[in-house]
Write a protein that holds these residues in place. Structure first.
Motif, PDB file in Angstrom:
ATOM      1  N   LEU A  77     -19.469 101.563  40.412  1.00  0.00           N
ATOM      2  CA  LEU A  77     -18.548 100.430  40.472  1.00  0.00           C
ATOM      3  C   LEU A  77     -19.245  99.197  39.927  1.00  0.00           C
ATOM      4  CD1 LEU A  77     -18.298 102.237  43.360  1.00  0.00           C
ATOM      5  CD2 LEU A  77     -16.232 100.844  43.497  1.00  0.00           C
ATOM      6  N   LEU A  78     -18.497  98.362  39.183  1.00  0.00           N
ATOM      7  CA  LEU A  78     -19.106  97.280  38.419  1.00  0.00           C
ATOM      8  C   LEU A  78     -18.300  95.996  38.525  1.00  0.00           C
ATOM      9  CD1 LEU A  78     -19.427  99.653  35.411  1.00  0.00           C
ATOM     10  CD2 LEU A  78     -21.443  98.779  36.604  1.00  0.00           C
ATOM     11  N   GLY A  79     -18.991  94.867  38.453  1.00  0.00           N
ATOM     12  CA  GLY A  79     -18.310  93.591  38.453  1.00  0.00           C
ATOM     13  C   GLY A  79     -19.190  92.495  37.888  1.00  0.00           C
ATOM     14  N   SER A  80     -18.547  91.418  37.387  1.00  0.00           N
ATOM     15  CA  SER A  80     -19.268  90.310  36.776  1.00  0.00           C
ATOM     16  C   SER A  80     -18.450  89.034  36.908  1.00  0.00           C
ATOM     17  CB  SER A  80     -19.537  90.606  35.300  1.00  0.00           C
ATOM     18  OG  SER A  80     -19.926  89.444  34.596  1.00  0.00           O
ATOM     19  N   ARG A  81     -19.140  87.914  37.013  1.00  0.00           N
ATOM     20  CA  ARG A  81     -18.452  86.614  37.052  1.00  0.00           C
ATOM     21  C   ARG A  81     -17.754  86.339  35.728  1.00  0.00           C
ATOM     22  NH1 ARG A  81     -15.423  83.287  37.787  1.00  0.00           N
ATOM     23  NH2 ARG A  81     -15.696  81.152  38.571  1.00  0.00           N
ATOM     24  N   ALA A 123     -14.924  86.572  41.347  1.00  0.00           N
ATOM     25  CA  ALA A 123     -14.373  85.238  41.111  1.00  0.00           C
ATOM     26  C   ALA A 123     -15.128  84.128  41.813  1.00  0.00           C
ATOM     27  CB  ALA A 123     -12.900  85.205  41.533  1.00  0.00           C
ATOM     28  N   ASN A 124     -15.877  84.443  42.875  1.00  0.00           N
ATOM     29  CA  ASN A 124     -16.513  83.380  43.647  1.00  0.00           C
ATOM     30  C   ASN A 124     -17.634  83.972  44.508  1.00  0.00           C
ATOM     31  OD1 ASN A 124     -15.133  84.515  45.996  1.00  0.00           O
ATOM     32  ND2 ASN A 124     -13.288  83.496  45.187  1.00  0.00           N
ATOM     33  N   ALA A 177     -24.388  79.024  45.890  1.00  0.00           N
ATOM     34  CA  ALA A 177     -23.039  78.963  46.461  1.00  0.00           C
ATOM     35  C   ALA A 177     -21.947  78.894  45.405  1.00  0.00           C
ATOM     36  CB  ALA A 177     -22.937  77.756  47.397  1.00  0.00           C
ATOM     37  N   ASP A 178     -22.317  78.645  44.142  1.00  0.00           N
ATOM     38  CA  ASP A 178     -21.302  78.411  43.113  1.00  0.00           C
ATOM     39  C   ASP A 178     -21.657  79.140  41.828  1.00  0.00           C
ATOM     40  OD1 ASP A 178     -19.199  77.414  41.619  1.00  0.00           O
ATOM     41  OD2 ASP A 178     -20.163  75.471  41.250  1.00  0.00           O
ATOM     42  N   PRO A 179     -21.453  80.462  41.771  1.00  0.00           N
ATOM     43  CA  PRO A 179     -21.722  81.198  40.524  1.00  0.00           C
ATOM     44  C   PRO A 179     -20.779  80.759  39.412  1.00  0.00           C
ATOM     45  CG  PRO A 179     -20.594  82.603  42.118  1.00  0.00           C
ATOM     46  CD  PRO A 179     -20.933  81.346  42.842  1.00  0.00           C
ATOM     47  N   ARG A 180     -21.342  80.491  38.246  1.00  0.00           N
ATOM     48  CA  ARG A 180     -20.573  79.927  37.143  1.00  0.00           C
ATOM     49  C   ARG A 180     -20.311  80.934  36.032  1.00  0.00           C
ATOM     50  NH1 ARG A 180     -20.560  74.237  36.879  1.00  0.00           N
ATOM     51  NH2 ARG A 180     -20.627  73.435  39.006  1.00  0.00           N
ATOM     52  N   ILE A 181     -19.206  80.716  35.317  1.00  0.00           N
ATOM     53  CA  ILE A 181     -18.901  81.463  34.097  1.00  0.00           C
ATOM     54  C   ILE A 181     -19.829  80.954  32.999  1.00  0.00           C
ATOM     55  CG2 ILE A 181     -17.133  81.918  32.345  1.00  0.00           C
ATOM     56  CD1 ILE A 181     -15.055  81.362  34.592  1.00  0.00           C
ATOM     57  N   SER A 182     -20.350  81.855  32.179  1.00  0.00           N
ATOM     58  CA  SER A 182     -21.294  81.436  31.148  1.00  0.00           C
ATOM     59  C   SER A 182     -21.122  82.249  29.878  1.00  0.00           C
ATOM     60  CB  SER A 182     -22.737  81.592  31.652  1.00  0.00           C
ATOM     61  OG  SER A 182     -23.665  81.284  30.629  1.00  0.00           O
ATOM     62  N   LEU A 185     -25.147  83.608  29.869  1.00  0.00           N
ATOM     63  CA  LEU A 185     -25.816  84.106  31.064  1.00  0.00           C
ATOM     64  C   LEU A 185     -24.834  84.892  31.917  1.00  0.00           C
ATOM     65  CD1 LEU A 185     -27.431  80.669  32.006  1.00  0.00           C
ATOM     66  CD2 LEU A 185     -28.631  82.544  30.875  1.00  0.00           C
ATOM     67  N   VAL A 186     -25.335  85.504  32.984  1.00  0.00           N
ATOM     68  CA  VAL A 186     -24.479  86.155  33.982  1.00  0.00           C
ATOM     69  C   VAL A 186     -24.950  85.675  35.354  1.00  0.00           C
ATOM     70  CG1 VAL A 186     -23.605  88.313  34.932  1.00  0.00           C
ATOM     71  CG2 VAL A 186     -24.207  88.184  32.512  1.00  0.00           C
ATOM     72  N   SER A 187     -24.104  84.915  36.031  1.00  0.00           N
ATOM     73  CA  SER A 187     -24.515  84.339  37.309  1.00  0.00           C
ATOM     74  C   SER A 187     -24.361  85.327  38.460  1.00  0.00           C
ATOM     75  CB  SER A 187     -23.707  83.077  37.598  1.00  0.00           C
ATOM     76  OG  SER A 187     -22.316  83.366  37.674  1.00  0.00           O
ATOM     77  N   ALA A 188     -23.233  86.014  38.528  1.00  0.00           N
ATOM     78  CA  ALA A 188     -22.984  86.990  39.590  1.00  0.00           C
ATOM     79  C   ALA A 188     -22.668  88.338  38.962  1.00  0.00           C
ATOM     80  CB  ALA A 188     -21.822  86.543  40.482  1.00  0.00           C
ATOM     81  N   TRP A 189     -23.303  89.388  39.467  1.00  0.00           N
ATOM     82  CA  TRP A 189     -23.105  90.721  38.897  1.00  0.00           C
ATOM     83  C   TRP A 189     -23.265  91.776  39.974  1.00  0.00           C
ATOM     84  CZ3 TRP A 189     -27.319  94.027  39.187  1.00  0.00           C
ATOM     85  CH2 TRP A 189     -28.565  93.437  39.436  1.00  0.00           C
ATOM     86  N   ASP A 190     -22.682  92.942  39.726  1.00  0.00           N
ATOM     87  CA  ASP A 190     -22.706  93.995  40.736  1.00  0.00           C
ATOM     88  C   ASP A 190     -22.716  95.363  40.076  1.00  0.00           C
ATOM     89  OD1 ASP A 190     -21.118  95.976  42.702  1.00  0.00           O
ATOM     90  OD2 ASP A 190     -22.037  94.392  43.886  1.00  0.00           O
TER      91      ASP A 190
END
Length: 445
Positions: A77-81, A123-124, A177-182, A185-190
């Motif tokens: 399972l995968l995810g990204s900001r 998303a957040n 606390a605030d992962p950003r779209i870039s 870069l990739v701020s939040a990933w899974d």
């Protein structure tokens, strides 16, 4: 500006630093593991994934590449900001990815998150912490996100690569606390592995890399997270950052750190640019050893919460689950005059046999000969086996299992010839030796 990279001293096989300590169950693996709600990594700043193509010290890309172990039929399972803004997550079936930390990206992926519309967006921060809902969305976790997913067609180690957004760029603040779209870069990933499409049970300990590449885009921002490593001979380590200010940097581990004449340097590497691929150390002939050991984002302690899954990965990598103790036998010296005898300024050859070792250290003890008896002997030397004692001579290098012959030129650490006399020596074979290069960090609080 002069940049430095730090290599920590070696640990012998009998002084192993284990990644111990209890930790709670984590939902998902990825940036949430690096920056959980509490504990290491929850304070300070976010280690934002770098997607640049620079090459640090000639051995490690600024572009992040990840690995995940999955068994046939399990679900990745995968995810990204960045997903809702054109960012993608690509999966590559098990194959050779080339040099560790400087991987060759296959021409085509076997799965693209973009093929599943509306999936994979983190998303957040709340969704990052919660992790993914089930792949088929029949089961959910509070604040969970809808992941994209790929069923592993075979058992093995898959490659995973995240891409930048194509629109909606936001200034990177490296705020946890605030992962950003870039768009760089990739701020939040899974990346999470589960048994099937409807499962919510995470198989943590499956995700690893060989080099962690981050970019905080400014100094004065610090990281406090943990990283976990396993050496090729099965020793396990935890690296804890305590206010490290990296700006842009890469972290990895190997058995020799930086190399001088084939042996570990045990000092910093000095470069002349952010890439640290040229400068004083390189001019002097020092080189950087490539990333070697797998780095995990989850705890790898042998009795820890992820032990079963980590062991599956280590078995797939042919890394022993229990380290073998080093053995050294038949140490001897043959001088240029035969037997243990040598003439001044000539030296000889040390021979020995090892099993389950990575490196060796030979210390020839010169003793407390005073400056009156030997004008070349620096004053104040003590009689010991300290390898840093300038009156002694230390020889180090790589020594895998087998027979070894090491040449000594008859000089001490200061470059003076040993005088007439009798001198003892000590040979140590080590395993579990590990170095943690940190390329282009700026400071440490």
């Amino acid at each position: 500006m002069l940049r430095c990279a730090r290599a920590l001293p070696a640990l012998t096989a009998l002084a192993v630093l284990l990644g111990l300590g209890a930790s709670g169950a984590a939902l998902a693996e990825g940036s949430r593991t690096l920056h959980p709600a509490t504990g290491p990594g929850s304070t300070g700043n976010r280690g934002v994934m770098d997607l640049s193509n620079g090459l640090y010290a000639g051995v490690a890309r600024q572009r992040q590449f990840l690995y995940v172990y999955a068994q046939a039929g399990e679900v990745i399972l995968l995810g990204s900001r960045n997903r809702s803004n054109g960012g993608d997550v690509l999966v590559y079936n098990p194959q050779s990815f080339g040099a560790r930390g400087n991987e060759t990206i296959p021409a085509a992926s076997n799965f693209s998150c973009a093929s599943q519309a509306g999936r994979g967006t983190i998303a957040n921060r709340a969704q990052e912490l919660a992790g993914p809902n089930s792949a088929d969305l029949t089961a959910t976790v509070p604040n969970g996100f809808a992941p994209c997913w790929y069923v592993a067609p075979s058992t093995g180690i898959y490659g995973v690569r995240f891409t930048a957004a194509t629109s909606g760029n936001q200034t990177n603040t490296a705020d946890i606390a605030d992962p950003r779209i870039s768009t760089s870069l990739v701020s939040a990933w899974d990346v999470t592995v589960r048994a099937n499409l409807s499962s919510l049970a995470d198989l943590n300990g499956r995700v690893f890399t060989y080099a962690w590449a981050i970019y905080l885009t400014a100094n004065g921002r610090v990281i406090t997270n943990d990283l976990h490593y396993v050496s090729s001979d099965g020793f396990r380590y935890r690296q804890t950052f305590r206010g490290l200010d990296p700006n842009r940097a890469v972290f990895y581990a190997n058995p020799k750190g930086f190399i001088d004449a084939g042996a570990p340097l045990y000092h910093d590497l000095r470069g002349n640019s952010a890439d640290v691929n040229a400068g004083p150390s390189f001019t002097a002939g020092v080189t950087a050893e490539a990333p070697t050991y797998p780095m995990f984002f989850s705890d790898v302690a042998p009795a820890g919460p992820n032990a079963v899954e980590v062991n599956r990965v280590l078995s797939a990598l042919a890394i022993p689950l229990v380290p073998q103790q080093p053995q050294l036998s038949a140490p001897t010296f043959v001088g240029n005059a035969g037997g243990y005898n040598t003439t001044v300024n000539s030296g000889g050859v040390f021979t020995f046999t090892t099993l389950n070792t990575l490196t060796y250290e030979i210390v020839i003890r010169r003793g407390s000969v005073g400056p009156g008896a030997d004008p070349n002997h620096p004053p104040g030397c003590v009689d010991d086996y300290d390898p840093a004692n300038v009156c002694n001579r230390v020889l180090t290098g790589v020594a895998l299992s087998g027979n070894h012959a090491i040449l000594w030129n008859g000089l001490d650490n200061a470059g003076f010839a040993f005088p007439v006399g009798n001198f003892d020596f000590q040979i140590v074979g080590r395993n579990g030796e590990i170095h943690f290069p940190m390329i282009d960090v700026e400071g440490n609080a």
